[in-house]
Design a protein around this motif. Structure first.
Motif, PDB file in Angstrom:
ATOM      1  N   THR A  27      -6.189  -1.756   6.304  1.00  0.00           N
ATOM      2  CA  THR A  27      -7.424  -0.948   6.973  1.00  0.00           C
ATOM      3  C   THR A  27      -7.715  -1.677   8.298  1.00  0.00           C
ATOM      4  O   THR A  27      -8.190  -1.001   9.353  1.00  0.00           O
ATOM      5  CB  THR A  27      -8.570  -1.463   5.997  1.00  0.00           C
ATOM      6  OG1 THR A  27      -8.267  -0.816   4.628  1.00  0.00           O
ATOM      7  CG2 THR A  27      -9.917  -0.599   6.496  1.00  0.00           C
ATOM      8  N   ALA A  28      -7.416  -3.007   8.616  1.00  0.00           N
ATOM      9  CA  ALA A  28      -7.739  -3.604   9.582  1.00  0.00           C
ATOM     10  C   ALA A  28      -6.980  -3.079  10.737  1.00  0.00           C
ATOM     11  O   ALA A  28      -7.210  -2.778  11.995  1.00  0.00           O
ATOM     12  CB  ALA A  28      -7.422  -5.204   9.762  1.00  0.00           C
ATOM     13  N   ARG A  29      -5.644  -2.792  10.675  1.00  0.00           N
ATOM     14  CA  ARG A  29      -4.523  -2.068  11.259  1.00  0.00           C
ATOM     15  C   ARG A  29      -4.872  -0.582  11.809  1.00  0.00           C
ATOM     16  O   ARG A  29      -4.811  -0.230  12.967  1.00  0.00           O
ATOM     17  CB  ARG A  29      -3.138  -2.314  10.590  1.00  0.00           C
ATOM     18  CG  ARG A  29      -2.594  -3.493  10.712  1.00  0.00           C
ATOM     19  CD  ARG A  29      -1.198  -3.398   9.750  1.00  0.00           C
ATOM     20  NE  ARG A  29      -0.792  -4.804   9.455  1.00  0.00           N
ATOM     21  CZ  ARG A  29      -0.003  -5.838  10.331  1.00  0.00           C
ATOM     22  NH1 ARG A  29       0.134  -5.304  11.447  1.00  0.00           N
ATOM     23  NH2 ARG A  29       0.019  -6.977  10.064  1.00  0.00           N
ATOM     24  N   VAL A  30      -5.732   0.153  10.799  1.00  0.00           N
ATOM     25  CA  VAL A  30      -5.869   1.453  11.226  1.00  0.00           C
ATOM     26  C   VAL A  30      -7.083   1.294  12.074  1.00  0.00           C
ATOM     27  O   VAL A  30      -7.156   2.041  13.135  1.00  0.00           O
ATOM     28  CB  VAL A  30      -6.498   2.110   9.751  1.00  0.00           C
ATOM     29  CG1 VAL A  30      -7.079   3.397  10.233  1.00  0.00           C
ATOM     30  CG2 VAL A  30      -5.095   2.303   8.898  1.00  0.00           C
ATOM     31  N   VAL A  31      -8.024   0.413  11.754  1.00  0.00           N
ATOM     32  CA  VAL A  31      -9.162   0.540  12.728  1.00  0.00           C
ATOM     33  C   VAL A  31      -8.732   0.077  14.084  1.00  0.00           C
ATOM     34  O   VAL A  31      -9.467   0.536  15.170  1.00  0.00           O
ATOM     35  CB  VAL A  31     -10.263  -0.851  12.459  1.00  0.00           C
ATOM     36  CG1 VAL A  31     -11.222  -1.142  13.200  1.00  0.00           C
ATOM     37  CG2 VAL A  31     -10.864  -0.337  11.107  1.00  0.00           C
TER      38      VAL A  31
ATOM     39  N   GLU B 135      -6.184   6.432   6.548  1.00  0.00           N
ATOM     40  CA  GLU B 135      -6.051   6.673   7.684  1.00  0.00           C
ATOM     41  C   GLU B 135      -7.028   8.262   7.886  1.00  0.00           C
ATOM     42  O   GLU B 135      -7.585   8.099   8.859  1.00  0.00           O
ATOM     43  CB  GLU B 135      -4.753   6.761   8.299  1.00  0.00           C
ATOM     44  CG  GLU B 135      -4.598   6.790   9.776  1.00  0.00           C
ATOM     45  CD  GLU B 135      -3.246   6.020  10.022  1.00  0.00           C
ATOM     46  OE1 GLU B 135      -2.970   5.765  11.182  1.00  0.00           O
ATOM     47  OE2 GLU B 135      -2.321   5.918   9.288  1.00  0.00           O
ATOM     48  N   ALA B 136      -6.848   9.092   7.063  1.00  0.00           N
ATOM     49  CA  ALA B 136      -7.201  10.426   7.411  1.00  0.00           C
ATOM     50  C   ALA B 136      -8.765  10.121   7.052  1.00  0.00           C
ATOM     51  O   ALA B 136      -9.392  10.907   8.129  1.00  0.00           O
ATOM     52  CB  ALA B 136      -6.536  11.465   6.240  1.00  0.00           C
ATOM     53  N   GLN B 137      -9.211   9.827   6.199  1.00  0.00           N
ATOM     54  CA  GLN B 137     -10.713   9.547   6.188  1.00  0.00           C
ATOM     55  C   GLN B 137     -11.222   8.751   7.165  1.00  0.00           C
ATOM     56  O   GLN B 137     -12.399   9.342   7.620  1.00  0.00           O
ATOM     57  CB  GLN B 137     -11.271   8.807   4.705  1.00  0.00           C
ATOM     58  CG  GLN B 137     -10.788   9.778   3.627  1.00  0.00           C
ATOM     59  CD  GLN B 137     -10.843   8.962   2.193  1.00  0.00           C
ATOM     60  OE1 GLN B 137     -10.420   8.943   1.460  1.00  0.00           O
ATOM     61  NE2 GLN B 137     -12.347   8.441   2.094  1.00  0.00           N
TER      62      GLN B 137
ATOM     63  N   GLU C 182     -17.147   3.646   6.883  1.00  0.00           N
ATOM     64  CA  GLU C 182     -16.084   4.210   5.943  1.00  0.00           C
ATOM     65  C   GLU C 182     -14.874   3.422   5.746  1.00  0.00           C
ATOM     66  O   GLU C 182     -14.851   3.448   4.512  1.00  0.00           O
ATOM     67  CB  GLU C 182     -15.256   5.268   6.842  1.00  0.00           C
ATOM     68  CG  GLU C 182     -14.453   6.192   5.800  1.00  0.00           C
ATOM     69  CD  GLU C 182     -15.138   7.116   4.870  1.00  0.00           C
ATOM     70  OE1 GLU C 182     -14.377   7.436   3.798  1.00  0.00           O
ATOM     71  OE2 GLU C 182     -16.134   7.544   5.020  1.00  0.00           O
ATOM     72  N   ALA C 183     -14.636   2.340   6.638  1.00  0.00           N
ATOM     73  CA  ALA C 183     -13.696   1.315   6.041  1.00  0.00           C
ATOM     74  C   ALA C 183     -14.461   0.369   5.203  1.00  0.00           C
ATOM     75  O   ALA C 183     -13.934   0.113   4.071  1.00  0.00           O
ATOM     76  CB  ALA C 183     -13.491   0.542   7.384  1.00  0.00           C
ATOM     77  N   SER C 184     -15.617   0.148   5.201  1.00  0.00           N
ATOM     78  CA  SER C 184     -16.352  -0.812   4.209  1.00  0.00           C
ATOM     79  C   SER C 184     -16.435  -0.021   3.007  1.00  0.00           C
ATOM     80  O   SER C 184     -16.464  -0.645   1.887  1.00  0.00           O
ATOM     81  CB  SER C 184     -17.768  -1.204   4.812  1.00  0.00           C
ATOM     82  OG  SER C 184     -18.686  -0.154   5.098  1.00  0.00           O
TER      83      SER C 184
ATOM     84  N   VAL D 138       0.536  -1.156  -0.155  1.00  0.00           N
ATOM     85  CA  VAL D 138       0.070   0.203   0.109  1.00  0.00           C
ATOM     86  C   VAL D 138       0.800   1.099  -0.024  1.00  0.00           C
ATOM     87  O   VAL D 138       1.622   1.529   0.957  1.00  0.00           O
ATOM     88  CB  VAL D 138      -0.787   0.125   1.112  1.00  0.00           C
ATOM     89  CG1 VAL D 138      -1.970   1.023   1.211  1.00  0.00           C
ATOM     90  CG2 VAL D 138      -1.744  -1.322   1.281  1.00  0.00           C
ATOM     91  N   GLY D 139       0.680   1.984  -0.988  1.00  0.00           N
ATOM     92  CA  GLY D 139       1.663   3.581  -1.088  1.00  0.00           C
ATOM     93  C   GLY D 139       1.493   4.320  -0.013  1.00  0.00           C
ATOM     94  O   GLY D 139       0.503   4.187   0.819  1.00  0.00           O
ATOM     95  N   GLN D 140       2.276   5.201   0.379  1.00  0.00           N
ATOM     96  CA  GLN D 140       2.446   5.799   1.324  1.00  0.00           C
ATOM     97  C   GLN D 140       1.203   7.039   1.140  1.00  0.00           C
ATOM     98  O   GLN D 140       0.449   7.226   2.045  1.00  0.00           O
ATOM     99  CB  GLN D 140       3.745   6.889   1.742  1.00  0.00           C
ATOM    100  CG  GLN D 140       4.720   6.004   1.915  1.00  0.00           C
ATOM    101  CD  GLN D 140       4.398   5.227   3.620  1.00  0.00           C
ATOM    102  OE1 GLN D 140       3.859   5.769   4.366  1.00  0.00           O
ATOM    103  NE2 GLN D 140       4.810   3.986   3.856  1.00  0.00           N
TER     104      GLN D 140
END
Length: 367
Positions: A354-358, A113-115, A131-133, A104-106
């Motif tokens: 995405t799971a790590r962000v959550v 993460e921001a959204q 939002e994740a979904s 996943v690009g920076q």
């Protein structure tokens, strides 16, 4: 990819041996067949393979290898004189042994993460899950799904409002300002004063606590409760709290992007597959049960086609990863559901990130 995080390859020991004994040339031909399928959804023949292979092989030599791959159960011919497509067993072998994951690009990481942080701070943690979904749906062009334990928020106020003799509305106001309304069946013959008495009784105890915590206290001190409330009001309290934490509400399912599954239809059988998948998604219990299987291990889990009963008819795949709360307890799963020719190399790391962000949002106190 850590293959321990993936279900085992189906098939007998003979098939497993045949797959393990594939030489480099056979693996490269198989890889090209799978990658062509993932990119186009179309079968690929020996002449086309001869043009794209990094090694010089005649179409006749390639056909011999394809015959061996077919014997091993990795590819099949959809009809006579056609090219070849990977079987579900073949896709599993590709994912387990040959898949080269992207990253996943920076810039994309920062946007995701921001959204999600913005959704969590403006609204609630559940907004961040939604939002994740949505994000996963847009990235995968499949359906983004989230399963999590239904939140049991800390409450500020509770109110019972009679709608008719047999029903009331329970208004739950959380500490974060969110409001939830629930319908409640009332005991027969409940006097008009009982609702107000129940509201007063609970509001004297509930501020900053969850319904489950208050229920535990009430059950532990049932004798004291009976001294404060008459029998029928006690029944109301019991009924209201039991409903709020009952088994039917232990899990919630968020699905976004089902319409994406209609974007890439190539034939009538695709339309039927999508219809069956929609039926699968509407059966929330089965989706939740399947996603919950992804909670059983670390990292991303991939389920392909008939490896699970839910997608056995629709021929679909699911990529899912668990997320954790501040105590490192797994509390839910995020994932993508789509056709078996999902872009695994791109979607697997995206679901994992995405799971790590959550998880990070939960560790910081839900945004």
């Amino acid at each position: 990819m850590n293959t321990r995080d993936l279900p085992p390859l189906p098939g007998g020991s003979g098939q497993a041996r045949a797959i393990a004994e594939l030489n480099e040339r056979s693996r490269e031909i198989f890889r090209q067949i799978v990658e062509s399928y993932l990119a186009t959804g179309e079968p690929v023949g020996s002449r086309n393979l001869a043009r794209i292979l990094p090694m010089a092989l005649s179409p006749a030599s390639i056909r011999n290898v394809m015959s061996d791959l077919e014997q091993a159960g990795l590819i099949y011919a959809p009809h006579t004189s056609a090219g070849r497509l990977p079987t579900e067993h073949g896709l599993r072998f590709f994912v387990d042994a040959l898949l080269e994951l992207g990253d996943v690009g920076q810039e994309e990481k920062g946007r995701i993460e921001a959204q999600m942080r913005a959704a969590a701070s403006r609204h609630t943690f559940e907004s961040a899950l939604t939002e994740a979904s949505v994000l996963l749906s847009g990235i995968s062009r499949g359906a983004g799904v989230v399963v999590t334990a239904k939140q049991n928020p800390r409450l500020r106020h509770i109110e019972f409002v009679r709608l008719d003799p047999g029903r009331a509305l329970v208004v739950l106001v959380s500490d974060d300002g969110s409001v939830e309304n629930r319908l409640l069946d009332l005991p027969q013959g409940l006097p008009a004063s009982a609702l107000q008495e129940a509201s007063n009784f609970l509001n004297a105890r509930i501020r900053g606590r969850t319904l489950g915590e208050v229920r535990g206290e009430i059950e532990a001190a049932r004798a004291a409760m009976k001294q404060e409330l008459d029998e029928i009001t006690g029944r109301l309290v019991d009924a209201g709290l039991a409903r709020s934490v009952g088994p039917s509400e232990e899990r919630q399912l968020i699905v976004r992007g089902q319409a994406n599954l209609l974007d890439d239809l190539r034939a009538a059988e695709d339309l039927e597959r999508i219809r069956l998948l929609f039926n699968d998604l509407e059966s929330q219990k089965d989706v939740i049960d399947l996603l919950s299987r992804a909670e059983g291990g670390e990292g991303v889990r991939i389920f392909i086609g008939s490896e699970n009963k839910l997608f056995s008819l629709s021929g679909s795949s699911m990529i899912a990863a668990p997320f954790r709360d501040g105590s490192q307890t797994i509390v839910g799963v995020v994932g993508v559901i789509g056709p078996t020719r999902l872009n695994y190399a791109r979607i697997v790391p995206m679901v994992d990130f995405t799971a790590r962000v959550v998880s990070r949002l939960l560790e910081r106190g839900r945004g």
